[in-house]
Structures are given as structure tokens and as C-alpha cells.
Design an enzyme around this catalytic site. Structure first.
Site, PDB file in Angstrom:
ATOM      1  N   GLY A  84       0.827  -1.205   0.000  1.00  0.00           N
ATOM      2  CA  GLY A  84       0.000   0.000   0.000  1.00  0.00           C
ATOM      3  C   GLY A  84       0.853   1.243   0.000  1.00  0.00           C
ATOM      4  N   ALA A  85       1.964   1.204  -0.762  1.00  0.00           N
ATOM      5  CA  ALA A  85       2.964   2.269  -0.702  1.00  0.00           C
ATOM      6  C   ALA A  85       2.841   3.293  -1.821  1.00  0.00           C
ATOM      7  CB  ALA A  85       4.368   1.664  -0.730  1.00  0.00           C
TER       8      ALA A  85
ATOM      9  N   GLY B 200      -0.814   7.938   0.118  1.00  0.00           N
ATOM     10  CA  GLY B 200      -1.236   7.980   1.508  1.00  0.00           C
ATOM     11  C   GLY B 200      -0.118   7.701   2.488  1.00  0.00           C
ATOM     12  N   ILE B 201      -0.472   7.060   3.606  1.00  0.00           N
ATOM     13  CA  ILE B 201       0.501   6.839   4.666  1.00  0.00           C
ATOM     14  C   ILE B 201       1.601   5.882   4.236  1.00  0.00           C
ATOM     15  CG2 ILE B 201      -1.106   7.423   6.518  1.00  0.00           C
ATOM     16  CD1 ILE B 201      -1.465   4.458   7.073  1.00  0.00           C
ATOM     17  N   GLY B 202       1.304   4.973   3.320  1.00  0.00           N
ATOM     18  CA  GLY B 202       2.333   4.051   2.838  1.00  0.00           C
ATOM     19  C   GLY B 202       3.431   4.771   2.088  1.00  0.00           C
TER      20      GLY B 202
ATOM     21  N   SER C 183      -7.204  -0.431  12.668  1.00  0.00           N
ATOM     22  CA  SER C 183      -8.055   0.756  12.756  1.00  0.00           C
ATOM     23  C   SER C 183      -8.861   0.726  14.049  1.00  0.00           C
ATOM     24  CB  SER C 183      -9.012   0.813  11.568  1.00  0.00           C
ATOM     25  OG  SER C 183     -10.012   1.795  11.765  1.00  0.00           O
TER      26      SER C 183
ATOM     27  N   TYR D 227     -16.070  -3.873   7.494  1.00  0.00           N
ATOM     28  CA  TYR D 227     -14.776  -3.204   7.587  1.00  0.00           C
ATOM     29  C   TYR D 227     -14.193  -3.363   8.988  1.00  0.00           C
ATOM     30  CZ  TYR D 227     -11.335   0.475   8.204  1.00  0.00           C
ATOM     31  OH  TYR D 227     -10.193   1.158   8.520  1.00  0.00           O
TER      32      TYR D 227
END
Length: 276
Positions: free
Chosen positions: A11-12, A15-17, A133, A159
Site C-alpha cells: 500500500g505504498a 497515503g501513509i504508505g 483501525s 470493515y
């Protein structure tokens, strides 16, 4: 001379990744970044000098291929940051027919991590860091129906359940792999204003409108606890711990410490992805 640390971040591509990748990159780090889109991943790889690999976590065959590509690239992994995922409308289905929150947020990183277990053990002190989360509080794991074959899957519950599963998986690693020097922790980065929820109508409403500026923090703020823990590495004190941003032992679903669920989810997941 000390060998460079190998860090793998899924997930890079944004966003945060992406923020974490840029912060953790350096001459002393062998960085591997993973994303769904080669086009979006390219600037991150260019900025960091990382090896860029693509895979869609909605297809477990692509996850298997990704694991083999990572194995071909590295002999040991010091940090595996399982960050890919999001919130998805349950009416959608993955390539293997799984409910997408379950399939993408839990099964895919479960499979990838297991396929890389020997590379993690080879580091003789590795950290598996799972992005969870605060939504885990809304989840409920039913071992008789982990994939919503019998129950109706409501979006926020599906989720939240997948994020609860991230914590249960973290504790499964902590119990099973500690003797191999593999430490695991889970992190709630906070409500981050990114492409999170892109496939969701309900949750995505906030993150696709100006409401995100009121309800969410920046990617830099969200990535901060992941970066700090990745730099901390395989510290036994954090093994099995769920962090609410920088705070250890954040608020958790009451199922999160259930030993029967920790073991049962691992067994059910291994069966679904075809692991012995």
C-alpha cells in the site's frame, strides 16, 4: 560493515504508505514498495530508490506472485509493513469470490506474510507491522461465517471486522513465531485523509468530500506511528500489542484477546488460502 535493513511496505503508492516509504528510505535500507498501480508507485520508487512491485490484493494469485517476486529480491526481511487495504462495499467480490473487506484487508496480508515467514525468520529479529483501525470496535468475528456466506454484510461492520482480524492475526504471529525472532504489532494510524474508502459509498462519502478536512488528519500525521515502530524494529516489548497511534494498548474490541478466536481465525484463514 552492517548489512542494510530490508523493509517491505505494501500500500505504498500513496497515503501513509508513501509517506512511510519516503521517511524510511536511505542508504542503510533495502526498500521494497508494493502498490496496485505501477503508474502511482513509480514516483515513490524514484524518490526512494526502492524496488517497486505491483499486485492487486483483490486477487490472491497476484499475492502469491508478489510473494515469489519478493523472495527473489531479498534473502531476509527486517520489517514487513502490511499497509494495503481500505474499506469496500460488501456487494463487491474479490477474484476468489470473497467479501472484499475480509479478502483484501485480512486474507491477502495473511497469505503474503505466511509465504514470507522464512524470509522474516532469516533476519533473526523481524517486525511484522499490521495497519489496523479504531474501526475494530465495530467488528464481530464469527468463525462459522468468516466470509459472510450466511450473514448479510453491512459495510461498517464488515470493515470493522476485517480490522479486528488484523489484530487477531497480529497476536497469532506473536504466539506462533516468537521463537523465530519474529515480532508483530498492530497500529491504528488515525482517520487519515487519503484515498481510503474509494470503493465505499458510506465511509467514502467523508473521504471524498471537503468533510475530510474536518474529520481526518494528514497522511504525514497518520504515517508517524508506523514510521516510529518500523524504526524501533523487533522489540519484544511490543509483541502482540495494538497501538492507537503512538499509544500502546489502545481501545480494542472485546474479542481481540480471545485465544479461541486467535487460533480459530488462523486455522480458517489458512484453509481458505490453501496453506498447510
Amino acid at each position: 560493515m552492517t548489512s542494510p535493513r530490508t523493509i517491505v511496505i505494501t500500500g505504498a503508492s500513496d497515503g501513509i504508505g508513501a509517506v512511510a516509504a519516503r521517511a524510511l528510505a536511505g542508504p542503510e535500507v533495502n526498500l521494497v514498495v508494493v502498490g496496485r498501480s505501477a503508474q502511482k508507485l513509480a514516483p515513490v520508487a524514484a524518490d526512494t530508490g526502492a524496488t517497486a512491485l505491483t499486485a492487486d490484493f483483490a486477487d490472491l494469485e497476484q499475492v502469491r506472485s508478489l510473494a515469489q517476486q519478493i523472495r527473489d529480491e531479498v534473502g531476509a526481511i527486517d520489517v514487513l509493513l502490511n499497509n494495503a487495504g481500505g474499506t469496500f462495499a460488501p456487494r463487491l467480490r474479490t477474484a476468489q469470490g470473497h467479501e472484499p473487506n475480509f479478502g483484501i484487508n485480512h486474507l491477502a496480508p495473511f497469505l503474503l506474510t505466511n509465504l514470507l515467514q522464512d524470509r522474516l525468520a532469516a533476519a533473526q529479529g523481524a517486525l511484522v507491522l499490521n495497519t489496523s483501525s479504531g474501526g475494530n470496535l465495530l467488528g464481530h468475528v464469527d468463525l462459522d461465517d468468516v466470509d459472510y456466506r450466511r450473514r448479510r454484510a453491512f459495510e461498517t461492520r464488515a470493515y470493522g471486522t476485517s480490522k479486528l482480524m488484523n489484530i487477531l492475526f497480529t497476536r497469532g504471529i506473536a504466539q506462533r513465531w516468537a521463537d523465530d525472532g519474529i515480532i508483530s504489532a498492530a497500529v491504528h494510524p488515525g482517520p487519515v485523509a487519503t484515498s481510503f474508502g474509494r470503493d465505499s459509498w458510506f465511509i467514502g462519502l467523508v473521504f471524498r468530500t471537503p468533510l475530510r478536512h474536518i474529520a481526518a488528519i494528514t497522511p504525514e500525521q497518520g504515517a508517524a506511528p508506523l514510521i516510529a515502530l518500523a524504526k524501533r524494529g523487533a522489540d519484544p516489548e511490543i509483541n502482540g500489542v495494538y497501538f492507537d497511534r503512538h499509544r500502546a494498548n489502545g481501545r480494542e474490541n472485546r474479542q481481540a484477546h480471545d485465544p479461541k478466536l486467535i487460533e480459530g481465525l488462523w486455522t480458517a484463514s489458512a484453509d481458505l488460502v490453501g496453506l498447510a
